[in-house]
Design an enzyme around this catalytic site. Structure first.
Site, PDB file in Angstrom:
ATOM      1  N   HIS B 129       0.870  -1.178   0.000  1.00 56.99           N
ATOM      2  CA  HIS B 129       0.000   0.000   0.000  1.00 56.99           C
ATOM      3  C   HIS B 129       0.911   1.232   0.000  1.00 56.99           C
ATOM      4  O   HIS B 129       2.008   1.188   0.559  1.00 56.99           O
ATOM      5  CB  HIS B 129      -0.835  -0.051   1.282  1.00 56.99           C
ATOM      6  CG  HIS B 129      -1.930   0.957   1.365  1.00 56.99           C
ATOM      7  ND1 HIS B 129      -1.702   2.266   1.692  1.00 56.99           N
ATOM      8  CD2 HIS B 129      -3.273   0.838   1.174  1.00 56.99           C
ATOM      9  CE1 HIS B 129      -2.866   2.916   1.713  1.00 56.99           C
ATOM     10  NE2 HIS B 129      -3.825   2.069   1.400  1.00 56.99           N
ATOM     11  N   ASP B 207       2.961  -4.788   8.016  1.00 57.21           N
ATOM     12  CA  ASP B 207       1.731  -4.027   7.856  1.00 57.21           C
ATOM     13  C   ASP B 207       0.549  -4.966   8.079  1.00 57.21           C
ATOM     14  O   ASP B 207       0.188  -5.749   7.208  1.00 57.21           O
ATOM     15  CB  ASP B 207       1.688  -3.430   6.446  1.00 57.21           C
ATOM     16  CG  ASP B 207       0.425  -2.613   6.194  1.00 57.21           C
ATOM     17  OD1 ASP B 207      -0.460  -2.587   7.077  1.00 57.21           O
ATOM     18  OD2 ASP B 207       0.333  -1.997   5.117  1.00 57.21           O
ATOM     19  N   GLN B 210      -4.615  -5.334   7.016  1.00 55.51           N
ATOM     20  CA  GLN B 210      -5.612  -6.300   6.548  1.00 55.51           C
ATOM     21  C   GLN B 210      -5.544  -7.590   7.362  1.00 55.51           C
ATOM     22  O   GLN B 210      -6.579  -8.168   7.690  1.00 55.51           O
ATOM     23  CB  GLN B 210      -5.371  -6.634   5.063  1.00 55.51           C
ATOM     24  CG  GLN B 210      -5.485  -5.457   4.108  1.00 55.51           C
ATOM     25  CD  GLN B 210      -6.910  -4.968   3.924  1.00 55.51           C
ATOM     26  OE1 GLN B 210      -7.879  -5.681   4.186  1.00 55.51           O
ATOM     27  NE2 GLN B 210      -7.051  -3.729   3.475  1.00 55.51           N
ATOM     28  N   LYS B 233     -10.557  -0.647  10.045  1.00 60.78           N
ATOM     29  CA  LYS B 233     -10.740  -1.883   9.275  1.00 60.78           C
ATOM     30  C   LYS B 233     -11.090  -3.045  10.200  1.00 60.78           C
ATOM     31  O   LYS B 233     -11.540  -4.088   9.750  1.00 60.78           O
ATOM     32  CB  LYS B 233      -9.466  -2.223   8.484  1.00 60.78           C
ATOM     33  CG  LYS B 233      -9.138  -1.203   7.393  1.00 60.78           C
ATOM     34  CD  LYS B 233      -7.963  -1.655   6.556  1.00 60.78           C
ATOM     35  CE  LYS B 233      -7.272  -0.514   5.862  1.00 60.78           C
ATOM     36  NZ  LYS B 233      -7.918  -0.083   4.619  1.00 60.78           N
ATOM     37  N   CYS B 371      -4.630   2.294  -3.856  1.00 61.42           N
ATOM     38  CA  CYS B 371      -3.446   2.864  -3.215  1.00 61.42           C
ATOM     39  C   CYS B 371      -2.233   1.958  -3.392  1.00 61.42           C
ATOM     40  O   CYS B 371      -1.420   1.805  -2.479  1.00 61.42           O
ATOM     41  CB  CYS B 371      -3.669   3.131  -1.723  1.00 61.42           C
ATOM     42  SG  CYS B 371      -4.970   4.298  -1.392  1.00 61.42           S
TER      43      CYS B 371
HETATM   44  C1  LIG Z   1      -2.454  -3.030   3.506  1.00 63.40           C
HETATM   45  C2  LIG Z   1      -2.821  -1.629   3.941  1.00 63.40           C
HETATM   46  N1  LIG Z   1      -1.890  -0.857   4.512  1.00 63.40           N
HETATM   47  C3  LIG Z   1      -2.163   0.373   4.948  1.00 63.40           C
HETATM   48  C4  LIG Z   1      -3.413   0.912   4.816  1.00 63.40           C
HETATM   49  C5  LIG Z   1      -3.642   2.315   5.290  1.00 63.40           C
HETATM   50  O1  LIG Z   1      -4.608   2.385   6.295  1.00 63.40           O
HETATM   51  P1  LIG Z   1      -4.991   3.831   6.854  1.00 63.40           P
HETATM   52  O2  LIG Z   1      -5.461   4.614   5.668  1.00 63.40           O
HETATM   53  O3  LIG Z   1      -6.068   3.576   7.838  1.00 63.40           O
HETATM   54  O4  LIG Z   1      -3.771   4.411   7.440  1.00 63.40           O
HETATM   55  C6  LIG Z   1      -4.418   0.151   4.205  1.00 63.40           C
HETATM   56  C7  LIG Z   1      -5.791   0.672   4.009  1.00 63.40           C
HETATM   57  O5  LIG Z   1      -6.133   1.487   3.209  1.00 63.40           O
HETATM   58  C8  LIG Z   1      -4.109  -1.147   3.764  1.00 63.40           C
HETATM   59  O6  LIG Z   1      -5.037  -1.910   3.174  1.00 63.40           O
END
Ligand SMILES: Cc1ncc(COP(=O)(O)O)c(C=O)c1O
Lengths: 149, 413
Positions: B129, B207, B210, B233, B371
Site C-alpha cells: 500500500h 503491515d 488487513q 478496518k 493505493c
Molecule cells: C495493507 C494496507 N496498509 C495500509 C493501509 C492504510 O490504512 P490507513 O489509511 O487507515 O492508514 C491500508 C488501508 O487502506 C491497507 O489496506
C-alpha cells in the site's frame, strides 16, 4: 436489470467508449497535454493541430472508463473547427452540464448524452477529465488535473 | 459451513450487530463488499463511544478530577486490549496512532532518521500500500537511505529468494512488508521473513492493516520488531490505530512529533521526553475513538479468531470458485495462502464501469488502484475491481456479486 443506467450509459457512450473515432496520437500536432485523475488512475493525453487559429484535428490516448473515453471522443467531434476561445466557453458549459445535468448551450448538442453523469457524483470527473486536458493543451501547459470541485 | 457453525459462528446473528447492513440502496439490499477499505461498525462500538460522551468524558492524562481519571482509565484500557490482541510482552510497546499510515510515518521518521544511518537501506515489497512506500521514499530523499523493492512472483507471493538477494550486502536496516496484501489477498510468510531478515541483521516491520482483521497475530511468536494496524478496518472507529514496537527499539528512537503529552519537562532551553510509549503520542489523542476501538477488539475476541478465519476461508473459496467460472472475469493473485480480498477485471469493461453497475444493484465494491499503483503496473493493469469480506459477509452476497457480474458483462458486450 440495468434499465435505469441507460441514462448514464447511452448507446453512443457505449459505442464510443468501445470504439472511439479519434483515439490515436496525431502524426503531427502542435500541442499536447495530459489529464490525470489521481484518485482513480484514469489518464487522457490530448493531441491537437491548429491552423488559422482553429483546431483542425484532435486525437487522444486514454486509459479509463467508458465515460472518459466516450467523453474525449465526443469532445473531439465537438471542438474541431473551433477557436480556442470558443472551446474554452464550451468547456465551461460542459463542466456545468456534467454537474447539473442541464444546459441551454446549443453548442453542446452532441455532448448531451453525457449529461447523465450528474446523477453519479463520483463519475462527473470521468466526463470532465478530457476537457481539463484539452484546456491545458490550449494553454500550453503539459498537464491538467481534472477535479470535479 | 459446518466447520464454521461448529465454531459457534452464526452470521445471521452477527449481522444483527451491524445495523447499517439492513439499509437499502435505491430500494435494493445493501451488499457491502468493501470492508477491506473500511469495515462497518457493530452496535457495541457505537454504544461505547456514546456512553463515554454521555457519562464519562474529559481530556486524558492531565486532569486530577474524576472525569479525567475515569476517561484516562477507559482510554488506557485500550492499550491493554491491543497488547493482548497482538500478544505484546508489555503494554508500553503499544503506541497509539491515528491509523497505519501514521505508524509508517512514525517509524520512517523516528527509526529511519534516528537509528538508520545514511547509506543503509530499507526493503519493501512490490505489493505494498502507498502507506508502506511513500514514507520510505521521503526518508530516502531526506536522509540518504536507499530504498529497495523485493519482487513478488506471478502468483502474487513474496519472492523469498529475491528478498534474500536484497539482504546479501548487509546494508539493509529494515524490511517493511505487508502481512496481507490489500489487492491480492496474499498472506506473506511473516515468520520466515522475520527469520531471514534477522539473519542479515535487519529489523522487520509488518503491515497488519488487513491481516489482523482475519487472523490472530502474535508479535512475540513472530519475533517481529514493528507491527501496525488501523482501527477502522477492524470494526472500530476511524482516527485510531496502533504501532507495536519492541521496547528496546522504541526506547532507542527519538520522538516523532513534539507537543503536549509527550514531554518529561519543558523549559525554553530544553525539553525532555516522556517515557515510551508516551513520547510518541503528542497532543490530545483520539480519546473517543480509542474507547470505541476497545469495544471493537473485545467484539472480535468474543467471536474468536478461529471462527473468523474459518468463515473467511469459506467465503474466499466460494468466491474464487464462483468468480473464476465466469467467462471474461480475470482474477489477480493465486497465492497458496490467501484471504478475503479478491481483485478482478472484466473483459470489455473498465473497473469503474463495473463498480457503477454493481452499485446500481446495491453491491458495493471498490474500483481503482487501491493505493498500490506500482503493484498495478506489475500486474499490467491500470485498475481492478475488488471485493473484500468481513465477519458479516455471507455466501449469498458472493452469489449476488457473481450473478450480477454475468449481467454486467452482457451489458457491455
Ligand atoms: C495493507 C494496507 N496498509 C495500509 C493501509 C492504510 O490504512 P490507513 O489509511 O487507515 O492508514 C491500508 C488501508 O487502506 C491497507 O489496506
Amino acid at each position: 436489470m440495468f434499465e435505469d443506467l441507460r441514462d448514464l450509459y447511452q448507446e453512443v457512450i457505449l459505442d464510443r467508449g468501445r470504439k472511439p473515432h479519434h483515439g490515436r496520437r496525431l502524426e503531427t500536432f502542435d500541442a499536447q497535454a495530459k489529464g490525470d485523475n489521481p484518485m482513480c488512475g484514469d489518464r487522457v493525453t490530448v493531441f491537437l493541430r491548429r491552423d488559422d487559429g482553429r483546431v483542425q484535428e484532435l486525437g487522444f490516448e486514454a486509459r479509463g472508463c467508458a465515460i472518459s473515453v466516450a467523453s474525449a471522443d465526443l469532445m473531439a467531434d465537438a471542438v474541431i473547427g473551433h477557436t480556442p476561445d470558443e472551446i474554452r466557453a464550451m468547456a465551461e458549459s460542459f463542466v456545468d452540464m456534467a454537474r447539473t445535468g442541464v444546459s441551454d448551450d446549443a453548442a453542446l448538442e452532441t455532448l448531451r448524452p453525457l449529461a447523465g453523469v450528474h446523477d453519479y457524483p463520483s463519475r462527473v470527473k470521468c466526463a470532465t477529465l478530457p476537457w481539463a486536458a484539452l484546456q491545458a493543451a490550449l494553454d500550453g501547459a503539459a498537464e491538467g488535473v481534472a477535479t470535479s470541485e | 459451513m459446518n466447520a464454521i457453525s461448529q465454531l459457534g459462528f452464526d452470521v445471521t446473528r452477527i449481522r444483527r450487530d451491524f445495523p447499517i447492513l439492513s439499509e437499502k440502496i435505491r430500494g435494493k439490499d445493501l451488499v457491502f463488499l468493501d470492508s477491506g477499505a473500511s469495515a462497518q461498525k457493530p452496535v457495541v462500538v457505537m454504544e461505547a463511544m456514546l456512553h463515554a460522551m454521555q457519562h464519562q468524558y474529559a481530556n486524558v492524562h492531565r486532569g486530577l478530577h474524576w472525569m479525567s481519571e475515569r476517561t484516562t482509565e477507559a482510554y488506557e484500557e485500550t492499550r491493554d486490549s491491543i497488547a493482548r490482541l497482538l500478544n505484546a510482552a508489555d503494554r508500553s510497546e503499544i503506541v497509539f496512532t491515528h491509523n497505519s499510515t501514521e505508524a509508517f510515518n512514525l517509524v520512517a521518521h523516528s527509526f529511519g532518521r534516528g537509528v538508520l544511518k545514511p547509506g543503509q537501506a530499507v526493503v519493501v515489497s512490490e505489493m505494498e500500500h502507498h502507506a508502506n512506500l511513500v514514507p520510505w521514499q521521503m526518508l530516502r530523499d531526506a536522509h540518504g537511505v536507499e530504498l529497495r523493492i523485493a519482487p513478488i512472483t506471478d502468483a502474487g507471493e513474496l519472492d523469498m529468494a529475491g528478498l534474500e538477494s536484497l539482504l546479501g550486502d548487509g546494508k539493509v536496516g529494515l524490511v517493511s512488508i505487508t502481512h496481507m496484501s490489500n489487492v491480492l489477498g496474499t498472506y506473506t510468510p511473516a515468520e520466515r521473513i522475520v527469520k531471514l531478515a534477522h539473519a542479515y541483521g535487519a529489523k522487520v516491520m509488518l503491515d497488519g492493516s488487513q491481516a489482523v482483521v482475519h487472523r490472530a497475530v502474535d508479535v512475540q511468536a513472530l519475533d517481529v520488531d514493528f507491527y501496525t494496524f488501523t482501527g477502522h478496518k477492524l470494526y472500530g472507529p476511524t482516527g485510531i490505530g496502533a504501532l507495536y514496537g519492541k521496547r528496546e527499539l522504541l526506547d532507542s528512537m527519538p520522538p516523532f512529533m513534539g507537543g503536549g503529552d509527550m514531554i518529561g519537562s519543558v523549559t525554553y532551553q530544553k525539553s525532555t521526553w516522556a517515557e515510551t510509549p508516551h513520547k510518541f503520542e503528542a497532543g490530545t489523542p483520539a480519546i473517543l475513538e480509542g474507547i470505541g476501538l476497545n469495544a471493537a477488539i473485545k467484539y472480535v475476541e468474543a467471536i474468536g479468531y478461529p471462527a473468523i478465519a474459518a468463515h473467511e476461508t469459506a467465503l474466499t473459496e466460494h468466491a474464487l470458485a464462483r468468480l473464476s467460472s465466469i467467462d471474461g472475469v480475470n482474477l489477480f493473485g493465486r497465492a497458496q495462502d490467501r484471504g478475503g480480498v479478491i481483485s478482478f477485471t472484466l473483459d470489455g469493461a473498465h473497473a469503474h464501469d463495473v463498480a457503477t453497475l454493481l452499485d446500481r444493484q446495491g453491491i458495493a465494491v471498490r474500483a481503482g488502484h487501491h493505493c498500490a499503483e506500482p503493484l498495478m503496473h506489475r500486474l499490467g493493469v491500470q485498475s481492478t475491481a475488488r471485493a473484500s469480506f468481513g465477519v458479516y459477509t455471507t455466501l449469498e452476497e458472493i452469489d449476488a456479486l457473481a450473478d450480477t457480474l454475468v449481467r454486467v458483462r452482457e451489458f457491455f458486450q
